[in-house]
Design a protein around this motif. Structure first.
Motif, PDB file in Angstrom:
ATOM      1  N   LYS A 142      10.735   2.553  -0.492  1.00  0.00           N
ATOM      2  CA  LYS A 142       9.743   2.105  -1.471  1.00  0.00           C
ATOM      3  C   LYS A 142       8.561   1.449  -0.770  1.00  0.00           C
ATOM      4  N   MET A 145       6.289   4.029   0.456  1.00  0.00           N
ATOM      5  CA  MET A 145       5.533   4.603  -0.662  1.00  0.00           C
ATOM      6  C   MET A 145       4.377   3.686  -1.064  1.00  0.00           C
ATOM      7  N   ARG A 152       5.190   9.230  -3.636  1.00  0.00           N
ATOM      8  CA  ARG A 152       6.060   8.422  -4.493  1.00  0.00           C
ATOM      9  C   ARG A 152       7.142   9.290  -5.120  1.00  0.00           C
TER      10      ARG A 152
END
Length: 209
Positions: A142, A145, A152
């Motif tokens: 994450k 991202m 994503r």
């Protein structure tokens, strides 16, 4: 230290390893329920009383194998480095998982059999060590991202998808070789799979624009 387990001799350790190797073959072929202490003792080339000196129950042998297996299985995920290049890290992870499918097919089948039965003997490991590590690495993904380094997506399902596609080459190896045939079903099938999965995952994770 008072209360600590006695140190095993070299012979005792070798006997334990012999039993565990035999049990891996028996469990991965017959599953936990279909395996017996007698089968494991026969595969290990020792008497049942001798085996029971080292492991009191079939469950104890299985638990030892599963703990080892999980530690081995999770090692590549532990190595996912948050400061490394994301695409390189994920490419290496895919490669390591395929290498494990190639090198540890019995362990993979043993794990799959346990999961298919509802994980009655390893649920604490799944809910504890496994979940903690996956959550930790999902948060690393994450972070990549958020930094715009990869596209994503859902990091948990990304990890699941890598597991599913790489372990297929261990759990369904007979099917893979049958479908590929003699020309493509040899050792090179793992390299072919690695190139395909790299393209599938890495191209899909490259930042857009």
């Amino acid at each position: 230290m008072e209360g600590s387990a006695p140190r095993r001799t070299r012979i005792q350790q070798e006997k334990r390893e012999l039993i565990l190797e035999a049990a891996l073959e028996v469990f991965s072929t017959n599953g936990f329920r279909g395996s017996t202490i007698d089968q494991i003792a026969e595969a290990a080339g020792m008497s049942k009383p001798n085996l029971l000196y080292y492991f009191r129950r079939k469950e104890d042998i299985h638990e030892t194998l599963m703990e080892r297996l999980l530690a081995t299985w999770l090692a590549p995920l532990r190595e996912l480095d948050d400061i490394g290049d994301p695409l390189t890290e994920l490419r290496n992870y895919i490669r390591r998982k395929l290498e494990m499918a190639r090198d540890f097919p019995r362990e993979s089948r043993l794990f799959a059999n346990e999961i298919l039965q509802g994980a009655p003997r390893i649920m604490p490991l799944l809910e504890g060590e496994l979940k903690t590590l996956v959550d930790e690495k999902a948060n690393v993904i994450k972070g990549w991202m958020r930094a715009g380094k990869i596209a994503r997506t859902d990091p948990w399902h990304l990890i699941f998808s890598i597991w599913a596609t790489t372990q297929h080459y261990a759990d369904f190896d007979v099917q893979v070789r049958a479908v590929l045939g003699d020309d493509r079903g040899g050792d090179g099938r793992f390299e072919d799979a690695a190139r395909f999965l790299e393209q599938l995952f890495i191209d899909g994770l490259k930042p857009k624009g």
